[in-house]
Design an enzyme around this catalytic site. Sequence first.
Site, PDB file in Angstrom:
ATOM      1  N   ASP A 147       4.960   0.202  12.148  1.00  0.00           N
ATOM      2  CA  ASP A 147       3.684  -0.362  11.681  1.00  0.00           C
ATOM      3  C   ASP A 147       3.491  -1.800  12.144  1.00  0.00           C
ATOM      4  O   ASP A 147       2.403  -2.356  11.997  1.00  0.00           O
ATOM      5  CB  ASP A 147       3.599  -0.302  10.145  1.00  0.00           C
ATOM      6  CG  ASP A 147       3.449   1.121   9.652  1.00  0.00           C
ATOM      7  OD1 ASP A 147       3.577   1.341   8.429  1.00  0.00           O
ATOM      8  OD2 ASP A 147       3.223   2.026  10.478  1.00  0.00           O
ATOM      9  N   LYS A 179       0.847  -1.208   0.000  1.00  0.00           N
ATOM     10  CA  LYS A 179       0.000   0.000   0.000  1.00  0.00           C
ATOM     11  C   LYS A 179       0.878   1.252   0.000  1.00  0.00           C
ATOM     12  O   LYS A 179       0.670   2.187  -0.766  1.00  0.00           O
ATOM     13  CB  LYS A 179      -0.885  -0.009   1.234  1.00  0.00           C
ATOM     14  CG  LYS A 179      -1.455   1.336   1.636  1.00  0.00           C
ATOM     15  CD  LYS A 179      -2.342   1.258   2.855  1.00  0.00           C
ATOM     16  CE  LYS A 179      -1.628   1.495   4.143  1.00  0.00           C
ATOM     17  NZ  LYS A 179      -1.331   2.887   4.463  1.00  0.00           N
ATOM     18  N   ASN A 180       1.915   1.251   0.859  1.00  0.00           N
ATOM     19  CA  ASN A 180       2.700   2.475   1.044  1.00  0.00           C
ATOM     20  C   ASN A 180       3.722   2.718  -0.058  1.00  0.00           C
ATOM     21  O   ASN A 180       4.419   3.728  -0.045  1.00  0.00           O
ATOM     22  CB  ASN A 180       3.364   2.487   2.424  1.00  0.00           C
ATOM     23  CG  ASN A 180       2.325   2.686   3.520  1.00  0.00           C
ATOM     24  OD1 ASN A 180       1.188   3.065   3.240  1.00  0.00           O
ATOM     25  ND2 ASN A 180       2.698   2.403   4.747  1.00  0.00           N
ATOM     26  N   CYS A 226      -4.395  11.104  13.118  1.00  0.00           N
ATOM     27  CA  CYS A 226      -5.308  10.064  13.589  1.00  0.00           C
ATOM     28  C   CYS A 226      -4.825   9.647  14.977  1.00  0.00           C
ATOM     29  O   CYS A 226      -3.989  10.318  15.571  1.00  0.00           O
ATOM     30  CB  CYS A 226      -5.353   8.871  12.638  1.00  0.00           C
ATOM     31  SG  CYS A 226      -3.758   8.127  12.368  1.00  0.00           S
ATOM     32  N   ARG A 252      -8.583  -0.479   4.996  1.00  0.00           N
ATOM     33  CA  ARG A 252      -7.690   0.551   4.431  1.00  0.00           C
ATOM     34  C   ARG A 252      -6.342  -0.058   4.060  1.00  0.00           C
ATOM     35  O   ARG A 252      -5.648   0.438   3.179  1.00  0.00           O
ATOM     36  CB  ARG A 252      -7.467   1.680   5.450  1.00  0.00           C
ATOM     37  CG  ARG A 252      -8.622   2.637   5.623  1.00  0.00           C
ATOM     38  CD  ARG A 252      -8.287   3.721   6.623  1.00  0.00           C
ATOM     39  NE  ARG A 252      -7.054   4.400   6.260  1.00  0.00           N
ATOM     40  CZ  ARG A 252      -6.294   5.084   7.130  1.00  0.00           C
ATOM     41  NH1 ARG A 252      -6.624   5.141   8.409  1.00  0.00           N
ATOM     42  NH2 ARG A 252      -5.194   5.679   6.726  1.00  0.00           N
ATOM     43  N   ARG A 280       0.826  14.222  13.385  1.00  0.00           N
ATOM     44  CA  ARG A 280       1.200  14.160  11.958  1.00  0.00           C
ATOM     45  C   ARG A 280       1.474  15.547  11.359  1.00  0.00           C
ATOM     46  O   ARG A 280       0.778  16.019  10.460  1.00  0.00           O
ATOM     47  CB  ARG A 280       0.137  13.428  11.131  1.00  0.00           C
ATOM     48  CG  ARG A 280      -0.438  12.168  11.717  1.00  0.00           C
ATOM     49  CD  ARG A 280       0.528  11.023  11.915  1.00  0.00           C
ATOM     50  NE  ARG A 280       1.000  10.385  10.726  1.00  0.00           N
ATOM     51  CZ  ARG A 280       0.362   9.422  10.068  1.00  0.00           C
ATOM     52  NH1 ARG A 280      -0.819   9.058  10.476  1.00  0.00           N
ATOM     53  NH2 ARG A 280       0.900   8.872   8.999  1.00  0.00           N
TER      54      ARG A 280
HETATM   55  C1  EPZ Z   1       4.570   6.780   6.672  1.00  0.00           C
HETATM   56  O1  EPZ Z   1       3.854   7.811   7.324  1.00  0.00           O
HETATM   57  C2  EPZ Z   1       3.603   5.618   6.524  1.00  0.00           C
HETATM   58  N1  EPZ Z   1       2.467   6.025   5.719  1.00  0.00           N
HETATM   59  C3  EPZ Z   1       3.122   5.169   7.907  1.00  0.00           C
HETATM   60  O2  EPZ Z   1       2.301   4.013   7.724  1.00  0.00           O
HETATM   61  C4  EPZ Z   1       4.346   4.788   8.738  1.00  0.00           C
HETATM   62  O3  EPZ Z   1       3.900   4.461  10.049  1.00  0.00           O
HETATM   63  C5  EPZ Z   1       5.338   5.959   8.811  1.00  0.00           C
HETATM   64  O4  EPZ Z   1       5.693   6.371   7.474  1.00  0.00           O
HETATM   65  C6  EPZ Z   1       6.612   5.600   9.544  1.00  0.00           C
HETATM   66  O5  EPZ Z   1       7.215   4.500   8.943  1.00  0.00           O
HETATM   67  C7  EPZ Z   1       2.581   6.084   4.364  1.00  0.00           C
HETATM   68  O6  EPZ Z   1       3.625   5.833   3.798  1.00  0.00           O
HETATM   69  C8  EPZ Z   1       1.340   6.482   3.625  1.00  0.00           C
HETATM   70  P1  EPZ Z   1       6.687  10.029   8.883  1.00  0.00           P
HETATM   71  P2  EPZ Z   1       4.459   9.300   7.386  1.00  0.00           P
HETATM   72  O7  EPZ Z   1       6.586  11.337   8.191  1.00  0.00           O
HETATM   73  O8  EPZ Z   1       5.362   9.532   6.251  1.00  0.00           O
HETATM   74  C9  EPZ Z   1       7.174  13.279  12.266  1.00  0.00           C
HETATM   75  C10 EPZ Z   1       0.321   2.756   7.879  1.00  0.00           C
HETATM   76  O9  EPZ Z   1      -0.261   2.198   8.824  1.00  0.00           O
HETATM   77  N2  EPZ Z   1       7.020  14.305  11.231  1.00  0.00           N
HETATM   78  O10 EPZ Z   1       7.818   9.131   8.532  1.00  0.00           O
HETATM   79  O11 EPZ Z   1       3.320  10.229   7.597  1.00  0.00           O
HETATM   80  C11 EPZ Z   1       5.911  12.474  12.512  1.00  0.00           C
HETATM   81  O12 EPZ Z   1       5.044  13.156  13.395  1.00  0.00           O
HETATM   82  C12 EPZ Z   1       0.901   4.140   8.057  1.00  0.00           C
HETATM   83  O13 EPZ Z   1       0.478   2.229   6.736  1.00  0.00           O
HETATM   84  C13 EPZ Z   1       7.239  15.639  11.574  1.00  0.00           C
HETATM   85  O14 EPZ Z   1       7.547  15.970  12.722  1.00  0.00           O
HETATM   86  O15 EPZ Z   1       5.326   9.240   8.712  1.00  0.00           O
HETATM   87  C14 EPZ Z   1       6.466  11.203  13.101  1.00  0.00           C
HETATM   88  O16 EPZ Z   1       6.691  11.418  14.487  1.00  0.00           O
HETATM   89  C15 EPZ Z   1       0.679   4.678   9.464  1.00  0.00           C
HETATM   90  N3  EPZ Z   1       7.098  16.600  10.614  1.00  0.00           N
HETATM   91  C16 EPZ Z   1       7.811  11.023  12.396  1.00  0.00           C
HETATM   92  O17 EPZ Z   1       8.112  12.302  11.818  1.00  0.00           O
HETATM   93  C17 EPZ Z   1       6.761  16.290   9.326  1.00  0.00           C
HETATM   94  O18 EPZ Z   1       6.660  17.216   8.488  1.00  0.00           O
HETATM   95  C18 EPZ Z   1       7.797  10.007  11.266  1.00  0.00           C
HETATM   96  O19 EPZ Z   1       6.677  10.302  10.459  1.00  0.00           O
HETATM   97  C19 EPZ Z   1       6.539  14.933   8.990  1.00  0.00           C
HETATM   98  C20 EPZ Z   1       6.685  13.959   9.955  1.00  0.00           C
END
Ligand code: EPZ
Length: 452
Positions: free
Chosen positions: A312, A25-26, A121, A405, A126
Amino acid sequence: MTQDQQFIIRGGRILSGTVRVGGAKNAALKVIAASLLSKEPWRIERLPLVEDVLRVVELVRSLGVAVSGPQVDGTVILHAEGEVVSDLDTEIAKRIRASIVLTGPILARQGRVSFPHPGGCVIGERPIDVFLKGYRAMGAEVAEENDRYVVTALGGLRGADIFFPVVSVTGTETLMMAATLAKGTTVLRNAAMEPEVASLADFLNACGARISGHGTPTIRIEGVDALGGGTYRTMPDRIETGSFALMAAATRSKIAIEACEPSHLDALWDLLQYAGVLVEKREQSVLIDATGSAPLAPKNITTHEYPGFATDLQAPAVVFLTQCSGAARVHETIFEGRLQWTGDLVRMGASIEMADPHRVFVHGPASLRGRSIKSPDIRAGMAFVIAALVAEGETTIHNIYQIDRGYEKLEERLRRIGADIRRVTGNQEPVISTSSVADDASYALSGRTGKF
Ligand code: EPZ
């Protein structure tokens, strides 16, 4: 009352047989978004027909991309030939956090994009600060108007040297996509190394992009004038693979997992082998055998960016730890809200203490018993399915849209390996919800700092 679909599961059975993994999916979500970078047709194969993917296909269609499919075999043709809309629909964009990745390709193609702050969520707030920092570094203006962002780069984006203060998977992917059409070279430092990032970069290169260093913390992108067409075969879903492996281990079953990429899950195999589970890896399959009678040995888990233990898989792993003999600490380092779901697992009989929002201590083995549960997000939803398969008695899992999802035809695949699971549609949602449970006295912060 909205129509609530539920899974009804009777647990306590040993599973056996073979389960086939779908496309990631990702990975698929990002390639669909990237199709806006090209004016040529893109063919995507092995698309997982899960809700998030179907919603993003709807989203790109609403932006003006010609969509043929997706077919039942997971094939879709995307062709962003003409003008595309540069304003993301608020309602859909808020439903899908991943819609944020569309902003990079639209900005690179149109010189403008507007979008709402994507929804968070239960797993965390996020934020999107790294996206906005990257756009500004590439010469764009970022304005905020009525809870929407308007990003403009009328002269086009220019290459920049961007450091990520926090490793962000979609942040890396989105800025990498935008940089493919920027003037000059972009360097992304402290970039995400997830396999989905590398898979996207390899496909963009096949369409004419000039990306190097993907899979390492430093990615270099030399901008080009245009991207061509291509065919992308979606890589296997490593989180689905890991979810089924933890399901086999928690239920003391023997399951063959096919069409997967075992090399993407070294941190999980380490946990399972330490526990005494047999893990036999082959080229594109893995056999998980936990049918031995010896107790399972627990091990502490700290979630970490790839190649560390995937956040995840934290929820399914916590359920596995409830069946191990001993205590283990689970430290969720990525998201501040991603352990809240464990409150409902305690109500199923698990012995878990929350030290703080990032750390719980799991004591096992615990006998789980079925009850009515609401699925708060994709991965906790899968964790409750695993818990229900372990538990004695019947479990009703509500709000399984969350599970749909991320997992395609889950109940069909589980029935084929012997699970007693069925999908029903009803109106009643459960009284209990994770948030109310989090306040439950029996789940107060223990403050315990035991040695683990
Ligand atoms: C991706 O989310 C995945 N989603 C998530 O999978 C996964 O849990 C996550 O990466 C971590 O591996 C998709 O790819 C669609 P991040 P993402 O930006 O990119 C902080 C699932 O169940 N952050 O790597 O949104 C954030 O708050 C989903 O399939 C900032 O501070 O996650 C978090 O603490 C859930 N500022 C950390 O970075 C930003 O601008 C990592 O988040 C962006 C992120």
